[in-house]
Write an enzyme that holds these catalytic residues in place. Structure first.
Site, mmCIF file in Angstrom:
data_model
loop_
_atom_site.group_PDB
_atom_site.id
_atom_site.type_symbol
_atom_site.label_atom_id
_atom_site.label_comp_id
_atom_site.label_asym_id
_atom_site.label_seq_id
_atom_site.Cartn_x
_atom_site.Cartn_y
_atom_site.Cartn_z
ATOM 1 N N HIS A 8 -8.276 -4.850 -1.513
ATOM 2 C CA HIS A 8 -7.012 -4.303 -1.014
ATOM 3 C C HIS A 8 -6.258 -5.307 -0.143
ATOM 4 C CE1 HIS A 8 -4.295 -0.988 -0.337
ATOM 5 N NE2 HIS A 8 -4.388 -1.113 0.973
ATOM 6 N N ASP B 160 -9.539 -3.690 -5.835
ATOM 7 C CA ASP B 160 -9.017 -2.812 -4.794
ATOM 8 C C ASP B 160 -9.590 -1.410 -4.973
ATOM 9 O OD1 ASP B 160 -7.533 -1.398 -2.928
ATOM 10 O OD2 ASP B 160 -5.632 -2.337 -3.474
ATOM 11 N N SER C 131 0.847 -1.187 0.000
ATOM 12 C CA SER C 131 0.000 0.000 0.000
ATOM 13 C C SER C 131 0.890 1.246 0.000
ATOM 14 C CB SER C 131 -0.959 -0.040 1.190
ATOM 15 O OG SER C 131 -2.004 0.881 1.023
#
Length: 702
Positions: free
Chosen positions: A672, A638, A552
């Site tokens: 995600h 995501d 991330s």
């Protein structure tokens, strides 16, 4: 069988001009998820990845079996008491998801429940396996039980896009109500009488901006609050006392709270204190007063009290300290618990109120803080501790979660009367794991500006140094990567690897200033700190081949350090990586962009921010130098870091850079967090670790 050549993404010139500078993005077409060419390209990348990593199949299977073999598959959590019930979860061998259960409560000591056995009166609340069915992805967004223990509100997501469907279940009869609400976000809270449930919805930019009230048995839900400022998220919760609903609105740097008597769900929320840019605060009900944790004039936060009839009237209680970051306050009927961070480690401070002090609540609490308050001590030099599973307002015990890099996650009850730590459970690690075979250390690197950067390291005692090393980093949002345990990591350590965490600026390990010095126009400190940590590990004799890993915002870190110092790394694993930062933060129509301006700056309206972001954004700075092998992992659904960022990055690396190879893995049915089932997640981790193992050994030599 013929081999597959590396996919070559077509180049379609796209230009955007900002502040007199033209950005050329020839792979912008990959952002169109509905374009058949996009899906075909991602599938071609997956096919190429499968071919290029086929030789790792045996190692991947070995690592998967090691993770599985060390995990007690049929297991359960330590029960937590709430009202008349003990609540816990079970996992069962061969099943992907947990099962939530409860059993009638007697006394304060949790019942002894053995894996695979059932207790008299045990009832299933929610079976994730039953709900998931044959779906490739499944996630629960909220699971909230009404204050009287009769109703369950729960929400489910079957795509990974974090759009949930809310349902209600009668826990006494097992009946599923007809009420069904689609498209909600995480979280939610019951009114005290169980007649209404409050939940949040998001806008087109994936920002939770609305709070609704649903009355059971009705169809017309009521919008009780809408946040117009695009920088703010909203959330709703119920205090531990169950007396107040708290509606919070917050940006990255500012917050505002509203409260409502939970027994009056149709009433009007009242503002605790109007928002003031740069001031963050949270409110917690403590019986006859409120606690307020805030940072007004207190960079590392201070704790204040406030009367019930005027919650905006804050009186300091625990003042600001330069060396201690106050993280949260948990209020109970007879005591409070302060969770804090000092010298890179977390800690617990107990504030018992007592009943011997004459006067009102303010005098009682002030007396406790000045004399009776104390901190709980822990024996290891590196560890992480925090409150966990404390739903009861009236209790004589404090539930704590504890772990270190060599100590598996452990659950303690702390007896407030005897000050005794009672170990309730330590996660079993099968296969003969002995913490005494491993050792953990704290090292300090020196950044290019002279700042000392902490590094946490773990390895087997019999591993010779220098050793191949995985160096992990994150460094954003004041998120700390604390010393923690990992079953999967043992597959690296037992193969002669060391594992290290670089606690770089932008995280919160050393307080709010540590965070401030790694954001906005000081963001480059995050990247140079990581490079300094890698260099220190080599110079100090800890490491030889270093594989960098992050996800991330930590994926942005991976892309940036690959540009800054590609020669330092034998490989890079970037998971759901935020590598196209400039283009994303320039586009306010994309999910979360406007909210993120407080973290990264606003390049759309500020030329200096634009130039600064362009100087470090990974996608913008790929050049023709030799890069280390890179594995990028993403998910099609995501909603936080869109799949096209790593797809574009890998395409540009392959077209521009030397070295490599550059591989892209796209989960076509996940979000995600990757794949949702635990066995699927273990296989994905085994795949990443097999790639790392090759990079760290002779098989990964360039």
């Amino acid at each position: 069988m013929s081999s597959i050549n590396p996919p070559v993404a077509k180049k379609v010139r796209a230009e955007r001009t900002h502040h007199g500078d033209t950005v050329v993005d020839e792979y912008a077409w990959l952002a169109d998820k509905e374009d058949p060419d996009t899906i075909a390209y991602l599938e071609a990348e997956n096919a190429f990845l499968k071919q290029e990593t086929a030789h790792l199949a045996d190692v991947q299977e070995q690592v998967f079996q090691e993770i599985k073999g060390r995990t007690q598959e049929t297991d359960l959590s330590v029960p937590s008491r709430k009202g008349a019930w003990w609540y816990f979860t079970r996992t069962e061998e061969g099943k992907q998801y947990a099962v939530s259960c409860r059993v009638p409560a007697e006394g304060d000591t949790p019942p002894e429940i053995k894996p695979g056995e059932r207790l008299d009166g045990e009832r299933v609340i929610l079976d994730g396996n039953e709900l998931a069915g044959d779906s490739a992805f499944f996630s629960v967004g909220v699971s909230a039980i009404s204050t009287d223990g009769t109703m369950l509100a729960y929400s489910t997501d079957y795509k990974g896009d974090e759009r949930f469907t809310l349902r209600f279940k009668n826990l006494l009869t097992g009946e599923l109500l007809d009420d069904e609400i689609e498209g909600i976000f995480y979280g939610g809270a019951w009114s005290s009488d169980g007649s209404a449930f409050f939940y949040t919805r998001v806008d087109d930019a994936w920002r939770p901006c609305q709070v609704y009230r649903h009355t059971l048995g009705t169809q017309d839900d009521v919008l009780v609050y809408e946040e117009p400022d695009e920088r703010y998220w909203v959330g709703i919760g119920l205090t531990r006392s169950e007396r107040y609903l708290v509606l919070s609105a917050g940006s990255k740097i500012t917050s505002e709270a509203r409260i409502l008597d939970a027994s009056d769900p149709t009433g009007e929320f009242r503002v605790v204190r109007p928002r003031k840019v740069g001031v963050e605060y949270g409110v917690e009900h403590a019986g006859d007063f409120f606690y307020v944790l805030h940072n007004e004039g207190a960079e590392n936060f201070e704790l204040a009290t406030a009367p019930l009839d005027d919650p905006g009237d804050w009186t300091p209680l625990i003042g600001h300290r330069d060396d201690t970051r106050l993280l949260e306050i948990d209020a109970f009927a007879g005591h409070a618990v302060v969770h804090f961070r000092r010298e890179g480690l977390t800690g617990i401070r107990v504030v018992p109120y007592g009943d011997s002090v004459a006067g009102d609540w303010r005098e009682r609490v002030e007396a406790a803080c000045s004399g009776a308050a104390y901190e709980i001590e822990f024996p290891e030099t590196l560890y992480d501790v925090g409150p966990a599973g404390n739903p009861e307002f009236v209790t004589e015990r404090l539930r704590l979660a504890y772990t270190s890099m060599i100590t598996p996650p452990s659950v303690y009850d702390y007896d407030l009367a005897t000050r005794e730590l009672i170990l309730l459970k330590q996660r079993p690690v099968l296969g003969g794991y002995d913490a005494g075979d491993y050792e953990q250390f704290r090292e300090w690197a020196t950044a290019e500006d002279g700042t000392r950067v902490p590094i946490s390291i773990v390895k087997r005692k019999d591993t010779a140094t220098p050793a191949p090393t995985v160096l992990y980093g994150y460094g954003s949002y004041e998120t700390s990567i604390d010393p923690g345990f990992s079953v999967a990591r043992l597959s690296l350590l037992d193969r002669g690897f060391a594992f290290a965490v670089a606690h770089v600026r932008g995280g919160g390990e050393l307080g709010r200033r540590w965070y401030e010095d790694g954001k906005l126009t000081r963001k480059r400190n995050t990247f140079t700190d990581f490079v300094a940590a890698a260099g220190h590990l080599k110079r100090a004799g800890w490491s030889e081949r270093i594989i960098a890993r992050g996800g991330s915002a930590g994926g942005l870190l991976m892309g940036a350090v690959a540009n800054l110092a590609p020669e330092e790394f034998a490989g890079v694993v970037a998971e759901v990586p935020f590598v196209d930062a400039l283009n994303t933060i320039l586009d306010p129509s994309l999910p979360l962009t406007v909210i993120e301006w407080d973290e990264w700056g606003d390049p759309l309206h500020n030329a200096d921010v634009y130039a600064y972001m362009k100087s470090y954004s990974p996608y913008e700075n790929v050049d023709g130098r030799p890069y280390p092998p890179i594995l990028a992992i993403t998910s099609l659904n995501d909603t936080r870091v869109l799949y096209h960022e790593p797809a574009k990055w890998i395409a540009r690396l392959r077209a521009t850079a030397g070295g490599g190879p550059f591989l892209l893995k796209t989960e076509m049915g996940a979000g995600h967090g990757g794949r949702s089932g635990r066995y699927d997640a273990w296989r994905e981790e085994a795949f990443a670790l097999s790639w790392i193992i090759e990079r760290g050994t002779d098989g990964g030599a360039a």
